[in-house]
Design an enzyme around this catalytic site. Structure first.
Site, mmCIF file in Angstrom:
data_model
loop_
_atom_site.group_PDB
_atom_site.id
_atom_site.type_symbol
_atom_site.label_atom_id
_atom_site.label_comp_id
_atom_site.label_asym_id
_atom_site.label_seq_id
_atom_site.Cartn_x
_atom_site.Cartn_y
_atom_site.Cartn_z
ATOM 1 N N LEU A 1 -9.180 -6.971 2.257
ATOM 2 C CA LEU A 1 -8.031 -7.642 1.654
ATOM 3 C C LEU A 1 -7.612 -6.869 0.410
ATOM 4 C CD1 LEU A 1 -6.160 -10.173 1.504
ATOM 5 C CD2 LEU A 1 -7.891 -11.162 -0.011
ATOM 6 N N PRO B 1 -8.764 -0.920 5.191
ATOM 7 C CA PRO B 1 -9.095 -1.622 3.950
ATOM 8 C C PRO B 1 -9.425 -3.093 4.185
ATOM 9 C CG PRO B 1 -6.902 -0.575 3.870
ATOM 10 C CD PRO B 1 -7.329 -0.655 5.299
ATOM 11 N N VAL C 1 0.837 -1.202 0.000
ATOM 12 C CA VAL C 1 0.000 0.000 0.000
ATOM 13 C C VAL C 1 0.870 1.249 0.000
ATOM 14 C CG1 VAL C 1 -1.660 1.345 1.330
ATOM 15 C CG2 VAL C 1 -1.977 -1.102 1.093
ATOM 16 N N GLY C 2 1.919 1.257 0.826
ATOM 17 C CA GLY C 2 2.789 2.412 0.904
ATOM 18 C C GLY C 2 3.386 2.782 -0.437
ATOM 19 N N VAL D 1 11.402 1.347 12.614
ATOM 20 C CA VAL D 1 10.284 1.897 13.397
ATOM 21 C C VAL D 1 10.472 1.716 14.902
ATOM 22 C CG1 VAL D 1 8.579 1.733 11.556
ATOM 23 C CG2 VAL D 1 8.908 -0.204 13.111
ATOM 24 N N LYS E 1 -3.225 -5.492 13.998
ATOM 25 C CA LYS E 1 -3.888 -4.306 13.462
ATOM 26 C C LYS E 1 -4.797 -3.658 14.510
ATOM 27 C CE LYS E 1 -1.878 -4.690 9.544
ATOM 28 N NZ LYS E 1 -0.761 -3.760 9.217
ATOM 29 N N LYS F 1 12.912 -0.868 -6.221
ATOM 30 C CA LYS F 1 12.249 0.060 -7.131
ATOM 31 C C LYS F 1 12.279 1.488 -6.592
ATOM 32 C CE LYS F 1 8.893 -2.867 -9.578
ATOM 33 N NZ LYS F 1 7.459 -3.040 -9.893
#
Length: 303
Positions: free
Chosen positions: A189, A187, A19-20, A67, A164, A49
């Protein structure tokens, strides 16, 4: 829609998550300057990438971040207006990863609270933070007010859901205590281009207990491009607040279930009896609601 003027610089942390990476690409397309915070010593295809993109994208700067290292987060946030917090373990989830993700979320929110330039946190969570508890099959509406039961997740070893739920709750508690403006996106899946290649283990972690999700009408999926657009929408809209469920399709029929299996092939094999044709007429009641996001997308937002 109440929309802010475009902000000059955003941080995406961790930009090397599935997602990031998509949020990063769409922010650059829209003209934002982006600081891509990625895991130290990471060697994934998406990390490669991003490092290659830095050579050609003048508005992109890459930072190596741990983190669990508070200071490294602070460096990546300096002079940013907002942070997209996308914590996802590329190796999937187990009991140990739950604690690591919670600690990471706390560090990110605290770092934002100590960075004067930060105006908003967009926290990427999951529907699994809302759909797991004993009585979910009897609840008519499962929406943004719903939370997964921590004891139930622990008992069933639903590590993705536990991570989560705990990390989002910890982020909300600290953000409110430190008076930091935060919005979360939950979100379903996540599917999309090369998802089985770039995001296989988090995908399988989400799907633990998929049969129960399906039968209870709370299994849903969403295209990664739409998820990225929603994150940017709640960032740009000054009236966006609280949590937003984000999904394109609820899976509550055998036909839809088999479509999802096909989307995730070869990560999930097609059941033998369905290899030649899709069949089945059983329909389970839909329980998920995303009315709040629909209002945001269509005309504005509602708390």
């Amino acid at each position: 829609m109440n929309q802010e003027k475009p902000m000059s610089c955003c941080c995406v942390l961790d930009a090397s998550t599935y997602v990031g990476f998509w949020i990063l690409k769409k922010l650059l397309t829209r003209g934002y300057s982006v600081r891509a915070a990625i895991r130290k010593n990471g060697e994934s295809m998406l990390e490669e990438k991003i490092r290659n993109m830095q050579a050609t994208e003048e508005r992109l700067v890459v930072y190596d971040v741990d983190v669990l290292d508070y200071q490294s987060i602070l460096v990546s946030l300096n002079n940013c207006d907002a942070v997209f917090c996308c914590l996802d373990n590329p190796e999937g989830y187990d009991e140990m990863e739950v604690d690591l993700e919670v600690r990471g979320a706390i560090n990110v929110v605290e770092a934002c609270a100590r960075t004067e330039s930060i105006d908003k946190i967009i926290f990427s969570s999951s529907l699994t933070a809302a759909i797991w508890r004993d009585n979910i099959g009897t609840q008519k509406d499962v929406d943004e007010k719903s939370w997964s039961d921590l004891d139930f997740c622990l008992k069933k070893k639903l590590w993705h859901a536990l991570a989560k739920t705990q990390s989002e709750k910890a982020a909300w508690a600290l953000a409110m205590d430190r008076m930091v403006n935060m919005v979360s996106v939950n979100p379903g899946l996540i599917v999309g281009p090369s998802v089985t290649q770039h995001n296989p283990r988090p995908t399988m972690s989400f799907l633990k207990g998929a049969a129960q999700m399906y039968e209870n009408g709370v299994l849903a999926y969403v295209d990664v491009g739409f998820v990225a657009d929603v994150h940017i929408r709640v960032f740009e809209d000054t009236s966006a607040c609280g949590r937003y469920f984000c999904f394109n399709q609820i899976v509550n029929t055998e036909e839809e279930a088999l479509k999802l299996v096909d989307i995730l092939s070869p990560l999930i094999p097609m059941p033998p009896r369905y290899e030649k044709e899709m069949q089945g007429s059983e329909v389970f009641e839909e329980r998920l609601r995303n009315n709040k996001l629909n209002k945001l997308v269509e005309a504005g937002s509602a708390c």
